[in-house]
Design an enzyme around this catalytic site. Structure first.
Site, short mmCIF file in Angstrom:
data_model
loop_
_atom_site.label_atom_id
_atom_site.label_comp_id
_atom_site.label_asym_id
_atom_site.label_seq_id
_atom_site.Cartn_x
_atom_site.Cartn_y
_atom_site.Cartn_z
N HIS A 547 45.73 37.60 41.69
CA HIS A 547 45.72 38.55 42.79
C HIS A 547 46.81 39.60 42.58
CE1 HIS A 547 44.09 34.90 45.31
NE2 HIS A 547 43.17 35.43 44.53
N GLN A 548 46.91 40.11 41.37
CA GLN A 548 47.97 41.07 41.03
C GLN A 548 47.76 42.39 41.77
OE1 GLN A 548 45.86 39.61 38.91
NE2 GLN A 548 46.95 38.52 37.31
#
Length: 685
Positions: A547-548
């Site tokens: 979930h960068q």
């Protein structure tokens, strides 16, 4: 007997590499046979709607979108709705493989050169130590991007996430203002029986519902959560913000829905939309005098080419590649550009900074009363082939999630800081052999995994260049656990996971216990594990998540780390925007796929309204058709008058009116926004 290939309206062609090599050699024969049947199904192959790779391009386009992933597919589709505009989408990978539509094969295209960027972080001092400190970050490299390789979970995050964005400089991005853009893309199939129409919508391009198959164990985990005191909920995007639930996902009729399938394929026949596959965008060409974008450079088959841009270039290459392209284009920290002899067009120190991600610990458990019987067999394969049901129509335990408050969560419990993900009961690989049901005592016991994740990380990392070569991976330093806060939260989350495993229903029915040898390198384990054991486990067996966000941060003009303004325009550059997860100032407290689609919907409207041919006859200052708040570009009206758009408008307007009608009432009458401590948009700035 499983049906042979069907007669489709258009000839079927195999799209993408085989998934069978993702399974070990002992499974190869069975999986290859099964794959051949999957390739022959019309609804999965979708031969009439597939995107065609463009061989010859125009000299220039009104809009060039770099990256056809989660956001880029949305942007290209929305912009091409205007037949007067020529739109080019450039994607580094190919089309999404046919087999990726099968939900159970969720990881089949991880680690494959053709479909995954296969990125790894720099060696971490406090994370992924069991793997030499390098954390794996799978990122989709094909049309649809990560929506082709993720778990499809539909989670929006919480109102406080977006109100926090607005308060801290992203004006116009409060929860009240972004909700219409979540609703715009949604076609929820469960309104009225699992979720409420008060919070969901129909008619959008992306079908949302639960999978057709869920293991019984997943429902029992939900019951275990209730035993621990977490109220039951069927929708963490609705009234309830905490609890355990089987989540809704992007799927329909037993198959995955990526943004390429939902947005691009319906647009595939538009003459004004051209798609260029297997082409790597290397840089945006910017006039150094006027600071205006004039073209986009890309590499195809080893040859560097350029295409002109008449109006705007849009970077939708993702959190890891959009900042890389910016820096290669001369936009970024001056010292970095000079170090690589890149002419400085605009000194933007925030490019590549603010990299952060959810992070947690992987916990392993045994179900001592449950034999490890393969979920995938000829029987379950036939169930899927004939009816799109059974284990292949789901992702095992991956569809289950829980969101709770640790003791470190913000006061009031309205912004939970822990999420649980689960693994097990997969129907991904098998050899087709039948297990002897009379001899299950000698069968290995089933393993399941719980990932306990910190949702509000305080550690910040960065991304920068390693080379002037655009095809060389960027340098990725997330600084996992650099701030002790994440470790503290993860320890508390791990304790909750152990309590969950020791609940009456999971202990008595399944004999669920921590795996004996897992974490043996960490002192303090056993029946009563210490905090230090969990801290060690988090650093050794890190759940690095995917979930960068944050590397092209959205913010106000006086924010020195802001890369784009609240209309997603790159500061100091004319005709360049970034529209993807990289613009998020902070990561939402949930999976990031749905928020990224929302950003793409909103970014598309900013571009559409900026370049409309006709001004609104009523003048400026009106709300746009989705009901969102004003922006500096809202004096233009959306050109698209199609019935579907107007239907969404009528869905939103009475809903918003009702929200306003309730706002000034006493607390007992407050709507769900107010209950969750969300203020009106004007009050949040």
């Amino acid at each position: 007997m499983i049906r042979a290939a069907e007669q489709c309206a258009c000839p079927i062609r195999e799209v993408g590499p085989s998934m069978a090599p993702a399974c070990s050699g002992q499974f190869l024969l069975f999986m290859s046979i099964l794959e051949s049947f999957i390739n022959g199904r019309c609804d999965l192959a979708d031969p009439c709607s597939r995107v065609t790779d463009r061989e010859e391009l125009l000299v220039s386009y009104d809009f060039v979108v770099a990256g056809g992933g989660t956001a880029g597919a949305v942007v290209a589709s929305r912009l091409s709705e205007n037949p007067q505009w020529k739109v080019l989408l450039i994607e580094a990978g190919g089309d999404e493989p046919t087999q990726s539509s099968v939900p159970a094969w969720v990881t089949a295209y991880w680690g494959r050169e053709e479909t995954d960027w296969s990125y790894y972080t720099e060696p971490q001092k406090k994370a992924c130590l069991s793997k030499g400190g390098k954390c794996s970050w799978p990122r989709g490299k094909m049309l649809g991007g990560c929506t082709v390789i993720n778990g499809m979970m539909y989670m929006r995050g919480h109102a406080a996430d977006y109100d926090g964005w607005a308060v801290n400089g992203a004006a116009g991005w409060s929860w009240f203002e972004v909700l219409p853009y979540f609703l715009r893309s949604e076609d929820n199939k469960e309104i009225g029986h699992s979720v409420s129409g008060q919070y969901h919508n129909t008619g959008g391009p992306m079908p949302v519902q639960r999978f057709r198959y869920t293991p019984r164990f997943a429902h029992d985990v939900v019951s275990a959560g209730i035993e621990l005191g977490y109220p039951p909920t069927s929708d963490l995007n609705g009234d309830s913000i905490t609890g355990f639930t089987v989540a809704q996902t992007f799927n329909d009729n037993g198959s995955r829905y990526s943004t390429a399938r939902g947005f691009l394929r319906p647009a595939a026949k538009r003459e004004n939309l051209h798609v260029l596959l297997n082409s790597h965008v290397s840089r945006v060409i910017i006039d150094p005098t006027t600071k205006k974008v004039t073209g986009v450079e890309y590499i195809k088959n080893g040859t560097t080419r350029t295409v002109g841009v008449n109006k705007e270039a849009i970077l939708s290459a993702g959190t890891l590649n959009s900042p890389q392209i910016l820096m290669l284009s001369g936009v970024g920290p001056k010292e970095t550009l000079e170090r690589f002899n890149i002419p400085v067009i605009k000194d933007l120190p925030g490019v590549g900074q603010n990299l952060h991600n959810h992070v947690g610990v992987q916990l392993q458990f045994k179900l001592t009363k449950e034999p490890e019987i393969p979920e995938l067999s000829w029987e379950s394969a036939m169930e899927y082939m004939l009816n799109r049901e059974g284990p292949l129509a789901g992702t095992g335990m991956s569809q289950l999630t829980g969101i709770v408050n640790s003791r470190y969560a913000p006061a009031g419990g309205r912004h939970p800081d822990v999420q649980f993900f689960f693994g097990g009961y997969y129907a991904s690989c098998a050899n087709g052999n039948v297990v002897d049901s009379d001899n299950l005592d000698n069968v290995e016991r089933r393993s399941v995994t719980i990932y306990a994740v910190c949702l509000q990380p305080r550690s910040r990392g960065y991304l920068t260049l390693q080379s002037q070569d655009p095809q060389y991976p960027p340098f990725m330093e997330p600084n996992y656990f650099d701030n002790e806060h994440e470790l503290n939260v993860v320890v508390e989350a791990a304790k909750i996971a152990y309590r969950l495993a020791n609940s009456t229903i999971l202990r008595e029915k399944y004999g669920m216990v921590p795996s004996d040898t897992y974490g043996s390198e960490c002192p303090g384990g056993g029946p009563n594990p210490t905090d230090e054991f969990f801290r060690c486990l988090a650093m050794q067996h890190t759940a690095p998540e995917n979930h960068q966000v944050g590397t092209c941060k959205m913010g106000a003009a006086d924010d020195p780390m802001a890369v784009v303004d609240p209309q997603l325009k790159v500061y100091g550059i004319d005709g360049l925007r970034v529209v993807d997860a990289s613009i998020m100032p902070t990561v939402p407290t949930a999976n990031t796929a749905a928020p990224t689609v929302m950003i793409a919907e909103r970014g598309s409207e900013f571009i559409l309204t900026r370049h409309q041919l006709f001004k609104n006859q009523h003048g400026s200052g009106l709300n746009n058709k989705a009901g969102a708040g004003n922006t500096d570009e809202s004096s233009y009206t959306h050109w698209n008058k199609d019935q579907d758009y107007n239907r969404r408008d009528t869905h939103w307007k009475p809903w918003a009116k009702n929200w306003h009608a309730h706002w000034d009432k006493d607390d007992s009458q407050e709507p769900w926004f107010a209950k969750n401590n969300v203020k009106h948009a004007s009050a949040s700035r």
